[in-house]
Scaffold this motif. Structure first.
Motif, PDB file in Angstrom:
ATOM      1  N   UNK A  73       1.182  -1.429  -0.064  1.00 50.32           N
ATOM      2  CA  UNK A  73      -0.172  -0.643  -0.134  1.00 50.32           C
ATOM      3  C   UNK A  73       1.370   1.209  -0.120  1.00 50.32           C
ATOM      4  N   UNK A  74       1.162   2.390  -0.855  1.00 53.22           N
ATOM      5  CA  UNK A  74       1.787   3.243  -0.986  1.00 53.22           C
ATOM      6  C   UNK A  74       0.557   4.293  -0.976  1.00 53.22           C
ATOM      7  N   UNK A  75       0.931   4.828   0.248  1.00 53.46           N
ATOM      8  CA  UNK A  75       0.394   5.982   0.997  1.00 53.46           C
ATOM      9  C   UNK A  75       1.317   7.306   0.403  1.00 53.46           C
ATOM     10  N   UNK A  76       0.509   7.966  -1.027  1.00 47.05           N
ATOM     11  CA  UNK A  76       1.218   9.686  -1.409  1.00 47.05           C
ATOM     12  C   UNK A  76       0.816  10.832  -1.111  1.00 47.05           C
ATOM     13  N   UNK A  77       1.659  11.615  -0.884  1.00 45.49           N
ATOM     14  CA  UNK A  77       1.325  12.562   0.400  1.00 45.49           C
ATOM     15  C   UNK A  77       1.980  14.702  -1.149  1.00 45.49           C
ATOM     16  N   UNK A  78       0.922  14.451  -0.993  1.00 46.79           N
ATOM     17  CA  UNK A  78       1.513  15.924  -2.063  1.00 46.79           C
ATOM     18  C   UNK A  78       1.953  16.929  -1.616  1.00 46.79           C
TER      19      UNK A  78
END
Length: 160
Positions: A73-78
């Motif tokens: 699970x990639x939790x991607x934050x901008x």
């Protein structure tokens, strides 16, 4: 023909400009070969990897190690203010997709191998890495890929 693109650039432009590709994906959608894996099932994710995207045109981390067969699970934050995305693919697929994005910067797309985020937002990708080797990722917003916004997932064979 590359499975990543199911329509030619001209056909994609025609469908988008006529509104017939309004499914939230590039007209016709994308396929992605087993070379990069397949969409994962969230309940089977063995771990979570947090990735930050910045207006400095970088991913942190830019190199991620996983094992073949692992679902991540990639939790991607901008963390920036500009729109960014993380797209998993082969180097060739990413370059071809980027050329399309440069010609059609307002193109909307949503596929299981990617997440597009406005500044300050967080999203996720759940992905199973089925093959050993390297899976590339990049931001394909116009100018971002050229500025070096790319990385790699290094998929190792499981130990026996």
């Amino acid at each position: 023909m590359n499975k990543f693109f199911t329509l030619s650039a001209a056909a994609s432009i025609a469908l988008i400009s006529t509104g017939t590709g309004a499914t939230g994906k590039h007209a016709g959608g994308h396929g992605h070969g087993e070379a990069i894996g397949k969409p994962g099932i969230a309940a089977k994710a063995t771990r979570t990897v947090r990735v930050e995207m910045t207006d400095g045109m970088r991913f942190d981390p830019a190199s991620i190690d996983v094992k073949q067969g692992e679902t991540v699970r990639f939790v991607v934050t901008n963390a920036g203010k500009l729109k960014h995305e993380l797209v998993l693919g082969t180097d060739k697929e990413l370059k071809e997709h980027y050329e399309l994005m440069k010609k059609n910067p307002e193109m909307e797309h949503a596929d299981p191998n990617m997440v597009t985020l406005a500044g300050g937002k967080t999203g996720e990708i759940v992905w199973q890495f089925t093959q050993a080797g390297k899976v590339d990722f990049a931001c394909l917003q116009p100018g971002h890929y050229d500025a070096g916004m790319k990385g790699a997932v290094n998929v190792s064979k499981p130990r026996k």
